[in-house]
Design a protein around this motif. Sequence first.
Motif, mmCIF file in Angstrom:
data_model
loop_
_atom_site.group_PDB
_atom_site.id
_atom_site.type_symbol
_atom_site.label_atom_id
_atom_site.label_comp_id
_atom_site.label_asym_id
_atom_site.label_seq_id
_atom_site.Cartn_x
_atom_site.Cartn_y
_atom_site.Cartn_z
ATOM 1 N N VAL A 40 11.104 4.941 4.975
ATOM 2 C CA VAL A 40 12.549 4.829 4.761
ATOM 3 C C VAL A 40 13.120 6.201 4.418
ATOM 4 C CG1 VAL A 40 14.379 3.793 3.348
ATOM 5 C CG2 VAL A 40 12.425 2.407 4.061
ATOM 6 N N ALA A 41 12.448 6.927 3.535
ATOM 7 C CA ALA A 41 12.911 8.263 3.146
ATOM 8 C C ALA A 41 13.005 9.175 4.365
ATOM 9 C CB ALA A 41 11.975 8.860 2.093
ATOM 10 N N GLU A 42 11.997 9.129 5.223
ATOM 11 C CA GLU A 42 12.008 9.959 6.426
ATOM 12 C C GLU A 42 13.171 9.569 7.344
ATOM 13 O OE1 GLU A 42 9.201 10.945 10.296
ATOM 14 O OE2 GLU A 42 8.254 10.226 8.454
ATOM 15 N N ALA A 43 13.374 8.268 7.535
ATOM 16 C CA ALA A 43 14.456 7.803 8.401
ATOM 17 C C ALA A 43 15.825 8.221 7.870
ATOM 18 C CB ALA A 43 14.395 6.278 8.547
ATOM 19 N N LEU A 44 15.982 8.181 6.540
ATOM 20 C CA LEU A 44 17.260 8.521 5.921
ATOM 21 C C LEU A 44 17.410 10.022 5.671
ATOM 22 C CD1 LEU A 44 17.567 5.640 3.285
ATOM 23 C CD2 LEU A 44 18.656 5.790 5.550
ATOM 24 N N GLY A 45 16.333 10.767 5.850
ATOM 25 C CA GLY A 45 16.383 12.198 5.594
ATOM 26 C C GLY A 45 16.539 12.524 4.121
ATOM 27 N N THR A 46 15.835 11.782 3.288
ATOM 28 C CA THR A 46 15.931 11.972 1.845
ATOM 29 C C THR A 46 14.545 11.921 1.229
ATOM 30 O OG1 THR A 46 17.160 11.284 -0.127
ATOM 31 C CG2 THR A 46 16.293 9.523 1.276
ATOM 32 N N GLU A 47 14.493 11.976 -0.091
ATOM 33 C CA GLU A 47 13.227 11.944 -0.808
ATOM 34 C C GLU A 47 12.860 10.510 -1.179
ATOM 35 O OE1 GLU A 47 13.728 14.481 -4.179
ATOM 36 O OE2 GLU A 47 14.238 16.212 -2.934
ATOM 37 N N ASN A 69 -1.589 -3.202 0.475
ATOM 38 C CA ASN A 69 -0.702 -3.808 -0.522
ATOM 39 C C ASN A 69 0.368 -2.819 -0.995
ATOM 40 O OD1 ASN A 69 0.079 -6.156 -1.897
ATOM 41 N ND2 ASN A 69 -0.931 -5.470 -3.762
ATOM 42 N N THR A 70 1.021 -2.170 -0.027
ATOM 43 C CA THR A 70 2.070 -1.204 -0.339
ATOM 44 C C THR A 70 3.437 -1.876 -0.323
ATOM 45 O OG1 THR A 70 2.252 -0.583 1.989
ATOM 46 C CG2 THR A 70 0.801 0.761 0.605
ATOM 47 N N PHE A 71 4.352 -1.351 -1.112
ATOM 48 C CA PHE A 71 5.703 -1.887 -1.163
ATOM 49 C C PHE A 71 6.416 -1.513 0.136
ATOM 50 C CE2 PHE A 71 10.167 -2.027 -2.401
ATOM 51 C CZ PHE A 71 10.222 -3.257 -3.026
ATOM 52 N N GLN A 72 6.977 -2.519 0.807
ATOM 53 C CA GLN A 72 7.632 -2.309 2.095
ATOM 54 C C GLN A 72 8.930 -3.099 2.169
ATOM 55 O OE1 GLN A 72 4.901 -2.848 5.419
ATOM 56 N NE2 GLN A 72 3.184 -2.211 4.142
ATOM 57 N N VAL A 73 9.849 -2.586 2.981
ATOM 58 C CA VAL A 73 11.136 -3.252 3.198
ATOM 59 C C VAL A 73 11.309 -3.500 4.691
ATOM 60 C CG1 VAL A 73 12.175 -2.168 1.166
ATOM 61 C CG2 VAL A 73 12.463 -1.103 3.387
ATOM 62 N N PRO A 74 12.065 -4.540 5.053
ATOM 63 C CA PRO A 74 12.312 -4.777 6.473
ATOM 64 C C PRO A 74 13.114 -3.639 7.110
ATOM 65 C CG PRO A 74 12.734 -6.762 5.207
ATOM 66 C CD PRO A 74 12.568 -5.633 4.216
ATOM 67 N N ALA A 75 12.724 -3.227 8.296
ATOM 68 C CA ALA A 75 13.430 -2.172 9.024
ATOM 69 C C ALA A 75 14.863 -2.594 9.343
ATOM 70 C CB ALA A 75 12.677 -1.823 10.307
ATOM 71 N N ALA A 76 15.121 -3.886 9.414
ATOM 72 C CA ALA A 76 16.467 -4.391 9.721
ATOM 73 C C ALA A 76 17.481 -4.013 8.645
ATOM 74 C CB ALA A 76 16.432 -5.907 9.898
ATOM 75 N N PHE A 77 17.025 -3.546 7.500
ATOM 76 C CA PHE A 77 17.943 -3.146 6.435
ATOM 77 C C PHE A 77 18.554 -1.771 6.694
ATOM 78 C CE2 PHE A 77 15.678 -5.908 3.029
ATOM 79 C CZ PHE A 77 16.178 -7.055 3.623
ATOM 80 N N LEU A 78 18.024 -1.059 7.686
ATOM 81 C CA LEU A 78 18.594 0.226 8.075
ATOM 82 C C LEU A 78 19.402 0.050 9.345
ATOM 83 C CD1 LEU A 78 15.603 2.680 7.483
ATOM 84 C CD2 LEU A 78 17.364 1.943 5.879
#
Length: 143
Positions: A40-47, A69-78
Amino acid sequence: MSDTTTPEPGAPASGSTDDRTDDRTALESLVDEWLTLPDVAEALGTEVSKVRGLVSERSLVGIKRGERNTFQVPAAFLVTDDGAPRVLHTLRGTVLVLSDVGLDDAAILRWLFETEPSIGRTPIGELRAGRRAEVRRVAQALL
């Protein structure tokens, strides 16, 4: 080892393990693509720390999943506006309403990605299409 570790921001605070496992299993078939916080950080260009802040403030919601078991978010949120990806701005308010109803994060994700009979589509699809009022009306009706 007992499960006394501090949960990831936005992770469920309580509820039975079986219920959370059922929600997570259902989510695997509902969500097409997942992103780790570094993704997500890479996609948004942030840290990554800024993305963790988005999770803490409920602008993003996710679960721990996958082989590691890593914390993940749906790509649809971007979403992409004018070529620049950003977090779907109507997501936070909807997540807050669903949290107020008493849903944990896995249940919130399930509700967002399952077809809602009263609107005939998935709530996340409706939010992405700009129809937040209808989604929030249905979410508030869960109270």
